[in-house]
Design an enzyme around this catalytic site. Structure first.
Site: not given
Length: 399
Positions: A51, A300
């Site tokens: 992110k 991720s």
């Protein structure tokens, strides 16, 4: 619709400020699946999540006046920390709105990065409404967690790094929540290597993007360990990019997600949150689809609650037969329990816990029952111990 040029521009902005995360082959996972498996370790970012890429790219595109006024974001997790961390480094005031029930540790981590945290609403939708109100009232810039071209372009830089390191990848497997990561990845990957396959993965109880692509009513609800992709309403912009550039979206069940989290820990000695392990879960669930191909998995993020991780590990050990619980009826006479534990000792089991029931009304007056939990080396070892107990005259039942 973002283009490859947008992702390349984002990569140029991010390069001086963002860590180049490892992209390494996993020999064990390759042997297990029959594919050549490469893992992109985005859990090595400072905030342990991809992110940061989209948040930083958005911040770097702001004008001086916008930076001076500040930014606002809504998030209960990784997006919050990514915005807060890079806003602090750039000297940009950041306000993060989080639902009132957000775990304290996530709130404190976000505050520790220098952001002003506002707790509002019981749901993400209510928190988002408050974030938009604050944004308008204070003249801030709202940084959407996924439905923003600059955010999508920033996330896509992960694919440029993967293909720069391994240009002949056959496929990239990506988790999907709102769709920001896979939109950027698909744009970059198809722009560099048009023949590459881009596969998205969603938790089966939150198939909202798959529903959107099929023009079906959106679905999503229930408990999942993949909180990072538990999104009820996918982005409008991301849906169109995914419709145009993503080859397939797969669904994975909770046991597959749990197994993937545990496997990353056991095999790669790395921590993956549920969403981060979704691509590996898809690979394990569909080995035939990827066998013989060079596949890149995007891990991720690694922000998983330690208590949840401990539970996932224990449940996986139970699935593998390395932790076993047996219920065994006994005659209520001295020495019965000792005989059971002697069998376990002789066959190398390590006892974790024993519950000895003698007064339950459900049992006959002359009978007792024990529940005994023990560690074994592997499933066959567990079967050997059960067979030995039966040979000794007991009637064990696996709980």
């Amino acid at each position: 619709m973002i283009e490859i040029e947008d992702v390349r521009a984002a990569a140029a902005r991010l390069a001086p400020r963002l860590r180049l995360t490892p992209f390494l082959q996993s020999h064990v996972l390759s042997e297990m699946t029959g594919a050549q498996v490469m893992v992109k370790f985005e859990n090595h970012q400072f905030t342990a999540s991809f992110k940061e890429r989209g948040a930083l790219n958005k911040l770097l595109t702001l004008s001086d006046a916008q930076r001076a006024r500040g930014v606002c974001a809504m998030s209960a997790g990784n997006h919050a920390q990514g915005v807060a961390y890079h806003a602090k480094l750039l000297g940009v005031p950041a306000t993060i709105v989080m639902p009132a029930g957000t775990p304290t540790v996530k709130v404190e981590h976000t505050r520790a990065h220098g952001a002003t945290v506002v707790l509002a609403g019981e749901t993400l939708a209510e928190a988002n409404a408050e974030a938009l109100r604050i944004t308008e009232e204070r003249g801030l810039v709202f940084i959407h967690p996924f439905d923003d071209p600059d955010v999508m372009a920033g996330q896509g830089t992960v694919a440029l790094e993967m293909l720069d390191a391994v240009p002949d990848l056959d496929a990239i497997v990506v988790p999907i929540g709102g769709g920001g990561l896979i939109s950027g990845v698909a744009t970059a990957a198809k722009g560099v290597s048009p023949g590459i396959e881009v596969v998205g993965v969603q938790a089966a109880c939150y198939p909202s993007m798959l529903c959107a692509l099929r023009d079906e009513p959106l679905q999503g609800g229930g408990n999942t360990i993949a909180e990072g992709i538990a999104v009820k309403y996918p982005g409008k912009l991301t849906t169109e990019v995914i419709r145009a550039r993503v080859d397939e979206v797969l669904l994975v069940e909770e046991p597959q997600l749990e197994a993937a989290v545990a496997l990353y820990l056991f095999v790669e000695k790395t921590v993956a949150e549920g969403a981060g392990a979704a691509p590996l879960a898809a690979l394990l669930a569909r080995p035939g689809k990827f066998r013989g191909r060079k596949v890149g998995l995007i891990l991720s993020g690694g922000n998983i609650d330690p208590r949840l991780l401990a539970q996932v590990i224990t449940r996986q050990l139970i699935r593998e037969g390395r932790i076993v619980t047996l219920r065994i009826p006994l005659n209520d006479r001295p020495g019965g329990l000792a005989k059971v534990t002697a069998v376990l000792r002789d066959f190398g089991a390590n006892i974790i816990e024993i519950q000895h029931h003698r007064t339950l009304l459900a049992l006959p007056a002359k009978e007792a029952s024990i529940e005994i939990t023990f560690e074994t080396r592997e499933r066959e070892h567990a079967h050997t111990i059960v067979d030995a107990l039966r040979a000794a005259g007991f009637l064990p039942v696996i709980v």
